[in-house]
Design a protein around this motif. Structure first.
Motif, short mmCIF file in Angstrom:
data_model
loop_
_atom_site.label_atom_id
_atom_site.label_comp_id
_atom_site.label_asym_id
_atom_site.label_seq_id
_atom_site.Cartn_x
_atom_site.Cartn_y
_atom_site.Cartn_z
N GLY A 259 0.81 -1.21 0.00
CA GLY A 259 0.00 0.00 0.00
C GLY A 259 0.84 1.26 0.00
O GLY A 259 2.08 1.23 0.02
N GLU A 260 0.18 2.41 -0.01
CA GLU A 260 0.86 3.70 -0.08
C GLU A 260 1.91 3.85 1.02
O GLU A 260 1.64 3.59 2.19
CB GLU A 260 -0.15 4.84 0.01
CG GLU A 260 -1.02 4.99 -1.22
CD GLU A 260 -1.82 6.28 -1.19
OE1 GLU A 260 -1.55 7.14 -0.32
OE2 GLU A 260 -2.73 6.42 -2.02
N ASN A 261 3.11 4.24 0.59
CA ASN A 261 4.24 4.50 1.50
C ASN A 261 4.66 3.27 2.31
O ASN A 261 5.36 3.40 3.31
CB ASN A 261 3.93 5.68 2.43
CG ASN A 261 3.62 6.94 1.66
OD1 ASN A 261 4.33 7.29 0.74
ND2 ASN A 261 2.54 7.60 2.03
N GLY A 262 4.24 2.11 1.89
CA GLY A 262 4.67 0.89 2.55
C GLY A 262 5.97 0.37 1.95
O GLY A 262 6.50 0.92 0.97
N ARG A 263 6.48 -0.71 2.53
CA ARG A 263 7.75 -1.26 2.04
C ARG A 263 7.77 -2.78 2.25
O ARG A 263 7.31 -3.28 3.27
CB ARG A 263 8.94 -0.65 2.78
CG ARG A 263 10.29 -1.03 2.17
CD ARG A 263 11.45 -0.37 2.91
NE ARG A 263 12.69 -0.50 2.17
CZ ARG A 263 13.47 -1.59 2.20
NH1 ARG A 263 13.13 -2.63 2.95
NH2 ARG A 263 14.58 -1.63 1.49
N ILE A 264 8.32 -3.48 1.26
CA ILE A 264 8.51 -4.92 1.37
C ILE A 264 9.92 -5.27 0.94
O ILE A 264 10.46 -4.68 0.00
CB ILE A 264 7.47 -5.71 0.54
CG1 ILE A 264 7.52 -7.19 0.90
CG2 ILE A 264 7.67 -5.49 -0.97
CD1 ILE A 264 6.36 -7.99 0.39
N ALA A 265 10.53 -6.21 1.65
CA ALA A 265 11.80 -6.79 1.25
C ALA A 265 11.56 -8.27 1.03
O ALA A 265 11.28 -9.01 1.98
CB ALA A 265 12.86 -6.56 2.32
N TRP A 266 11.64 -8.70 -0.21
CA TRP A 266 11.44 -10.11 -0.57
C TRP A 266 12.82 -10.72 -0.74
O TRP A 266 13.50 -10.49 -1.73
CB TRP A 266 10.62 -10.21 -1.85
CG TRP A 266 10.47 -11.60 -2.39
CD1 TRP A 266 11.17 -12.16 -3.42
CD2 TRP A 266 9.57 -12.62 -1.92
NE1 TRP A 266 10.77 -13.46 -3.63
CE2 TRP A 266 9.78 -13.76 -2.73
CE3 TRP A 266 8.60 -12.66 -0.91
CZ2 TRP A 266 9.06 -14.94 -2.54
CZ3 TRP A 266 7.90 -13.84 -0.73
CH2 TRP A 266 8.12 -14.96 -1.53
N LEU A 267 13.26 -11.52 0.26
CA LEU A 267 14.65 -11.96 0.32
C LEU A 267 14.76 -13.46 0.59
O LEU A 267 15.33 -13.90 1.59
CB LEU A 267 15.39 -11.18 1.42
CG LEU A 267 15.42 -9.66 1.26
CD1 LEU A 267 15.96 -9.00 2.52
CD2 LEU A 267 16.24 -9.26 0.04
N PRO A 268 14.22 -14.29 -0.29
CA PRO A 268 14.36 -15.74 -0.09
C PRO A 268 15.81 -16.17 -0.26
O PRO A 268 16.60 -15.52 -0.95
CB PRO A 268 13.49 -16.32 -1.21
CG PRO A 268 13.51 -15.28 -2.28
CD PRO A 268 13.53 -13.96 -1.55
N GLN A 269 16.17 -17.27 0.39
CA GLN A 269 17.48 -17.83 0.16
C GLN A 269 17.52 -18.49 -1.23
O GLN A 269 16.51 -18.63 -1.89
CB GLN A 269 17.83 -18.81 1.28
CG GLN A 269 17.86 -18.12 2.65
CD GLN A 269 18.42 -18.99 3.74
OE1 GLN A 269 19.56 -19.46 3.67
NE2 GLN A 269 17.63 -19.23 4.78
N GLU A 270 18.69 -18.93 -1.64
CA GLU A 270 18.88 -19.36 -3.01
C GLU A 270 18.02 -20.57 -3.39
O GLU A 270 17.68 -21.40 -2.55
CB GLU A 270 20.36 -19.73 -3.25
CG GLU A 270 21.32 -18.58 -3.07
CD GLU A 270 21.82 -18.43 -1.63
OE1 GLU A 270 22.87 -17.80 -1.44
OE2 GLU A 270 21.16 -18.94 -0.69
#
Length: 281
Positions: free
Chosen positions: A112-123
């Motif tokens: 959503g607005e001004n939100g943040r996601i870090a999608w960091l799966p391992q290999e």
């Protein structure tokens, strides 16, 4: 479980061994991001370590311990306005030899607005004669930021293994306010080793990663990113709508050497959230 969203060029799910769908929804509440909804079915599980501040952390688990032809897993993550979430996996996902059909993973992320996601799966570790397809769809609202990583290792040299034959397909679509700002399709096979050996492709490297940052900070981070990439890959920045986009690609001779550079790169681009706790060298 409704598996109607699945399909693909190899047809049906007649060889299906594993199926799983998990959905996580979170939103800002009482000055920090909190879980709003969690749904889990089949082999797809989500666990959340206790944290005292943002971002909310989630760990994805495939309880089947790997995937092979016919397996299907879907992950859905929704981050509400001004919320922040960091998503990783319990371990590397292993894609085993497929007797028929292919393994599929579908990922849908929305912020959503001004939100943040870090999608960091391992290999993702690809074994010889594996068949695998992954789709990643990201929807960002105004002011939303995303850090997205996917890494693949074609065989485990330390175990005397190399993926010589197989099929691998990675498809990304990233939109902001409904407008497409990033699209790519990486496809390799059936002669994986021969293709990676070509000087113009990977020069014999078997480990590679793509990392995308959508943020107004993107341009300011290019120089330190290039220092980490250090000639074994590349990085570029663009202006996109009201934000910026930084795209980095890395390659290495094995998974360990790839992670040696991924660790400082993720620490840099993920800001104060830093590296997921489950990551290590």
């Amino acid at each position: 479980m409704d598996m109607s969203e699945y399909g693909g060029e190899h047809g049906g799910i007649s060889t299906q061994r594993v199926a799983g769908v998990a959905r996580l929804s979170c939103a800002l509440g009482d000055r920090r991001t909190r879980l709003r909804r969690l749904y889990q079915d089949g082999a797809a599980k989500i666990r959340m370590p206790a944290v005292s501040a943002d971002p909310l952390e989630a760990v994805l688990i495939n309880t089947a311990g790997g995937m092979t032809g016919g397996d299907r897993i879907a992950w859905h993550v929704d981050v509400g306005a001004a919320g922040s979430a960091s998503i990783t996996t319990q371990a590397c996902e292993k894609i085993y030899r497929a007797a028929s059909d292919r393994a599929e993973v579908r990922v849908k992320l929305s912020v959503g607005e001004n939100g943040r996601i870090a999608w960091l799966p391992q290999e993702t570790i690809v074994f010889d004669r594996a068949a695998f397809a992954r789709t990643l769809d990201v929807e960002l609202a105004t002011g939303a930021e995303a850090l997205v990583l996917e890494a693949a290792v074609f065989g485990r040299l330390a175990m005397g293994e190399r993926a010589t034959q197989g099929h691998f397909h990675d498809r990304w679509r990233v939109r902001q306010n409904g407008k497409l700002i990033h699209a790519e399709d990486f496809r390799i096979g059936p002669d994986i080793a021969a293709t990676l050996d070509r000087p113009a492709i990977a020069g014999g490297a078997i480990a590679m990663a793509t990392l995308l940052l959508v943020s107004p900070r993107a341009e300011d981070l290019l120089d330190p990113v290039l220092e980490i990439v250090s000639g074994q890959g590349s990085a570029s920045v663009w202006s996109v709508k009201e934000s910026g986009k930084l795209l980095a690609r890395l390659y290495a001779g094995d998974g360990y050497r790839l992670r040696q550079r991924l660790v400082p790169l993720v620490e840099l681009l993920n800001g104060r959230a830093g590296l997921p706790k489950l990551w290590s060298l």
